[in-house]
Motif scaffolding. Structure first.
Motif, PDB file in Angstrom:
ATOM      1  N   PHE A   1       0.824  -1.212   0.000  1.00 46.26           N
ATOM      2  CA  PHE A   1       0.000   0.000   0.000  1.00 46.26           C
ATOM      3  C   PHE A   1       0.862   1.267   0.000  1.00 46.26           C
ATOM      4  N   LEU A   2       1.899   1.301   0.861  1.00 45.25           N
ATOM      5  CA  LEU A   2       2.724   2.498   0.959  1.00 45.25           C
ATOM      6  C   LEU A   2       3.565   2.713  -0.302  1.00 45.25           C
ATOM      7  N   SER A   3       4.183   1.634  -0.805  1.00 45.87           N
ATOM      8  CA  SER A   3       5.010   1.786  -2.004  1.00 45.87           C
ATOM      9  C   SER A   3       4.163   2.171  -3.219  1.00 45.87           C
ATOM     10  N   ASN A   4       2.935   1.655  -3.310  1.00 43.04           N
ATOM     11  CA  ASN A   4       2.051   2.042  -4.412  1.00 43.04           C
ATOM     12  C   ASN A   4       1.662   3.511  -4.311  1.00 43.04           C
ATOM     13  N   ALA A   5       1.370   3.979  -3.084  1.00 40.39           N
ATOM     14  CA  ALA A   5       0.996   5.378  -2.903  1.00 40.39           C
ATOM     15  C   ALA A   5       2.131   6.302  -3.340  1.00 40.39           C
ATOM     16  N   ILE A   6       3.375   5.903  -3.009  1.00 36.87           N
ATOM     17  CA  ILE A   6       4.535   6.711  -3.399  1.00 36.87           C
ATOM     18  C   ILE A   6       4.739   6.654  -4.915  1.00 36.87           C
ATOM     19  N   LYS A   7       4.641   5.476  -5.458  1.00 32.80           N
ATOM     20  CA  LYS A   7       4.910   5.281  -6.888  1.00 32.80           C
ATOM     21  C   LYS A   7       3.898   6.045  -7.761  1.00 32.80           C
ATOM     22  N   TYR A   8       2.618   6.029  -7.357  1.00 33.08           N
ATOM     23  CA  TYR A   8       1.565   6.630  -8.189  1.00 33.08           C
ATOM     24  C   TYR A   8       1.092   7.974  -7.605  1.00 33.08           C
ATOM     25  N   ARG A   9       2.037   8.727  -7.042  1.00 28.13           N
ATOM     26  CA  ARG A   9       1.709  10.056  -6.510  1.00 28.13           C
ATOM     27  C   ARG A   9       1.440  11.031  -7.652  1.00 28.13           C
ATOM     28  N   SER A  10       0.735  12.084  -7.343  1.00 28.34           N
ATOM     29  CA  SER A  10       0.449  13.114  -8.349  1.00 28.34           C
ATOM     30  C   SER A  10       1.631  14.067  -8.447  1.00 28.34           C
TER      31      SER A  10
ATOM     32  N   THR B   1      -4.914   5.739   2.942  1.00 26.68           N
ATOM     33  CA  THR B   1      -5.497   6.729   2.028  1.00 26.68           C
ATOM     34  C   THR B   1      -4.399   7.666   1.508  1.00 26.68           C
ATOM     35  N   ASP B   2      -4.459   8.000   0.219  1.00 32.73           N
ATOM     36  CA  ASP B   2      -3.488   8.932  -0.365  1.00 32.73           C
ATOM     37  C   ASP B   2      -4.214   9.919  -1.274  1.00 32.73           C
ATOM     38  N   ASN B   3      -3.503  10.965  -1.674  1.00 35.50           N
ATOM     39  CA  ASN B   3      -4.055  11.968  -2.596  1.00 35.50           C
ATOM     40  C   ASN B   3      -3.339  11.903  -3.939  1.00 35.50           C
ATOM     41  N   GLY B   4      -3.069  10.672  -4.387  1.00 39.30           N
ATOM     42  CA  GLY B   4      -2.296  10.481  -5.609  1.00 39.30           C
ATOM     43  C   GLY B   4      -3.115  10.553  -6.886  1.00 39.30           C
ATOM     44  N   GLN B   5      -2.684   9.833  -7.908  1.00 36.38           N
ATOM     45  CA  GLN B   5      -3.318   9.903  -9.225  1.00 36.38           C
ATOM     46  C   GLN B   5      -4.702   9.259  -9.255  1.00 36.38           C
ATOM     47  N   GLY B   6      -4.951   8.300  -8.367  1.00 35.90           N
ATOM     48  CA  GLY B   6      -6.245   7.632  -8.347  1.00 35.90           C
ATOM     49  C   GLY B   6      -6.408   6.627  -9.480  1.00 35.90           C
ATOM     50  N   ILE B   7      -7.484   5.853  -9.419  1.00 35.52           N
ATOM     51  CA  ILE B   7      -7.761   4.814 -10.417  1.00 35.52           C
ATOM     52  C   ILE B   7      -9.185   5.001 -10.936  1.00 35.52           C
ATOM     53  N   ASP B   8      -9.354   4.848 -12.220  1.00 38.78           N
ATOM     54  CA  ASP B   8     -10.683   4.919 -12.830  1.00 38.78           C
ATOM     55  C   ASP B   8     -11.405   3.590 -12.578  1.00 38.78           C
ATOM     56  N   LEU B   9     -12.195   3.533 -11.497  1.00 44.94           N
ATOM     57  CA  LEU B   9     -12.849   2.280 -11.133  1.00 44.94           C
ATOM     58  C   LEU B   9     -13.952   1.893 -12.115  1.00 44.94           C
TER      59      LEU B   9
ATOM     60  N   LYS C   1      -7.708  12.407  -7.628  1.00 41.56           N
ATOM     61  CA  LYS C   1      -8.026  12.805  -6.256  1.00 41.56           C
ATOM     62  C   LYS C   1      -7.363  11.887  -5.229  1.00 41.56           C
ATOM     63  N   GLY C   2      -7.207  10.624  -5.576  1.00 40.09           N
ATOM     64  CA  GLY C   2      -6.542   9.719  -4.660  1.00 40.09           C
ATOM     65  C   GLY C   2      -7.294   8.424  -4.472  1.00 40.09           C
ATOM     66  N   SER C   3      -6.719   7.568  -3.630  1.00 43.47           N
ATOM     67  CA  SER C   3      -7.284   6.239  -3.407  1.00 43.47           C
ATOM     68  C   SER C   3      -7.283   5.900  -1.926  1.00 43.47           C
TER      69      SER C   3
ATOM     70  N   LEU D   1       2.598  14.702  -1.806  1.00 50.02           N
ATOM     71  CA  LEU D   1       1.932  13.442  -1.476  1.00 50.02           C
ATOM     72  C   LEU D   1       1.629  13.376   0.026  1.00 50.02           C
ATOM     73  N   HIS D   2       0.361  13.115   0.349  1.00 47.61           N
ATOM     74  CA  HIS D   2      -0.065  12.896   1.736  1.00 47.61           C
ATOM     75  C   HIS D   2      -0.642  11.482   1.839  1.00 47.61           C
ATOM     76  N   ILE D   3      -0.141  10.735   2.797  1.00 44.08           N
ATOM     77  CA  ILE D   3      -0.632   9.381   3.051  1.00 44.08           C
ATOM     78  C   ILE D   3      -1.093   9.303   4.496  1.00 44.08           C
ATOM     79  N   HIS D   4      -2.270   8.740   4.691  1.00 51.19           N
ATOM     80  CA  HIS D   4      -2.780   8.572   6.063  1.00 51.19           C
ATOM     81  C   HIS D   4      -3.082   7.093   6.301  1.00 51.19           C
ATOM     82  N   VAL D   5      -2.537   6.570   7.384  1.00 47.10           N
ATOM     83  CA  VAL D   5      -2.718   5.163   7.752  1.00 47.10           C
ATOM     84  C   VAL D   5      -3.477   5.105   9.068  1.00 47.10           C
ATOM     85  N   GLU D   6      -4.569   4.337   9.091  1.00 48.24           N
ATOM     86  CA  GLU D   6      -5.344   4.240  10.324  1.00 48.24           C
ATOM     87  C   GLU D   6      -5.909   2.828  10.487  1.00 48.24           C
TER      88      GLU D   6
END
Length: 412
Positions: free
Chosen positions: A308-317, A340-348, A395-397, A322-327
């Protein structure tokens, strides 16, 4: 291999259908009993031809198949004779003919040859399984990482398959069990192979990233800082390798060992291994471990955080920090992890059913093999949990893990 066994079984069932048809006709004289015979003979010929084509390169099987065809032909001739006697003579003559026991003797011979073919085929399956095992073990012998750090790991995993069928019905049942075990073991080997290569590749990349931060203008303090981070990466890498090796030694019939883990400790370990990427990306990571403890396999939890963390970093905007929140939390009796991140996001709408597929990627320009999310979903579901994703383009994922009941502790 399984196709051969399937059509071998079809040969016996077709012969049984033919025998039932001519016996019904001899007893009743009603042609309706002969209706299934045409289809059975066609299926018999088809099955024998397919078996022949599957055995072209096997001399031993060709000899047995030649004998099988001979006995099958004799069985058909007996069937034709019985039908002819019933049509042209008294029922008594036809009944007397089929009661001589010739048909039974021929059927016994067919079953003996079928058993010999089946045994040889099962031996071939065992041989291929062993070759696959050794191939995967060789592929997972580890490589040289960082000058002065050499870690070698050899995977050894044994697969033994037993099948001692006593009747045709029992054989089919045991055959199904054998296929299920074989598929499970192959998936397990593939799972560990991908898990190992994926989790090792990132620390190796981080070592390179940390080294690239040094240049001719770097101070002694810079070298000391980078060296300390390298020590943490290498230490965590060594621990991960040892834990993966221990997991592979668990017997195939048992579940992966669980232990009580602190979310924050595992998170910190993964963050230390990703220091190079975090520094290069300028990522800001926040945490809120409202539910701090879980009963779970350590290597699996590390893998979940890592992916999750490496993907958030890799696909950052590229347009924002880049902001990542882990809870974590416990809702309705189940532990949940949300990243949760504010990266490029995915077209679901376009890729929703492909997000967790093996080797699926959705953004160009990245060194990605599409394994991380697949492995995370596989590990979580194997232990009875599930993974969901919420995402909007640009917006992010947010990835949410719903852990199984066994993961829950008495901590409130």
């Amino acid at each position: 291999m399984q196709e051969f066994l399937y059509y071998l079984e079809k040969v016996e069932s077709s012969i049984t259908d033919i025998e039932a048809a001519h016996r019904g006709f001899v007893i009743t004289g009603n042609d309706v009993f002969l209706d299934p015979m045409t289809e059975a003979r066609s299926e018999l010929a088809k099955s024998l031809n397919i078996i022949d084509s599957l055995s072209q390169n096997n001399t031993g099987q060709k000899v047995n198949l030649s004998q099988l065809r001979s006995w099958v032909q004799k069985k058909i001739e007996i069937s034709n004779t019985a039908i002819s006697l019933r049509r042209n003579e008294e029922q008594t003559a036809a009944l007397r003919f089929i009661s001589t026991g010739r048909g039974k003797n021929i059927m016994d011979s067919i079953r003996i040859i079928s058993k010999a073919l089946e045994s040889e085929q099962m031996a071939n399956i065992n041989s291929i399984t062993n070759r696959n095992e050794h191939y995967i073990v060789r592929q997972n012998t580890f490589f040289l990482i960082f000058t002065g750090f050499v870690i070698g790991v050899v995977f050894l995993f044994y697969i033994r398959i037993r099948n001692d069928a006593k009747t045709t019905l029992e054989l089919q049942k045991k055959q199904d069990i054998l296929i299920q075990k074989l598929n499970h073991q192959n998936r397990q080997l593939d799972d560990f192979a991908h898990l190992t290569s994926h989790n090792i590749r990132s620390p190796a990349s981080n070592i390179s990233s940390l080294i690239s931060l040094l240049n001719e203008d770097s101070t002694v303090e810079d070298y000391q800082l980078i060296f300390q981070k390298l020590k943490k990466v290498s230490q965590n890498l060594n621990e991960t390798l040892n834990e993966l090796l221990e997991m592979l030694q668990v017997k195939k019939s048992t579940s992966v060992e669980r232990e009580e883990l602190q979310f924050e400790e595992i998170y910190n370990k993964v963050v230390n291994s990703l220091q190079g990427d975090i520094l290069m990306s300028g990522a800001v990571i926040t945490t809120d471990f409202r539910f701090p403890v879980i009963i779970y396999p350590k290597a699996y939890l590390e893998s979940i955080f890592h992916n999750f963390l490496s993907n958030a970093i890799k696909y950052r905007s590229p347009d924002r920090t880049l902001h990542i929140h882990v809870e974590t939390d416990k809702i309705d009796g189940y532990i949940q992890l949300r990243v949760t991140d504010n990266g490029q996001g995915i077209d679901l709408n376009r890729y929703g059913n492909m997000v967790f597929g093996l080797r699926n990627t959705f953004h160009s320009g990245h060194d990605s093999k599409g394994i991380g999310l697949f492995m995370t979903k596989t590990q979580v579901e194997a232990l009875g949990g599930k993974v969901e994703v919420q995402s909007n383009v640009n917006k992010g994922s947010s990835f949410i893990v719903f852990f199984d009941k066994k993961s829950t502790t008495t901590v409130s």
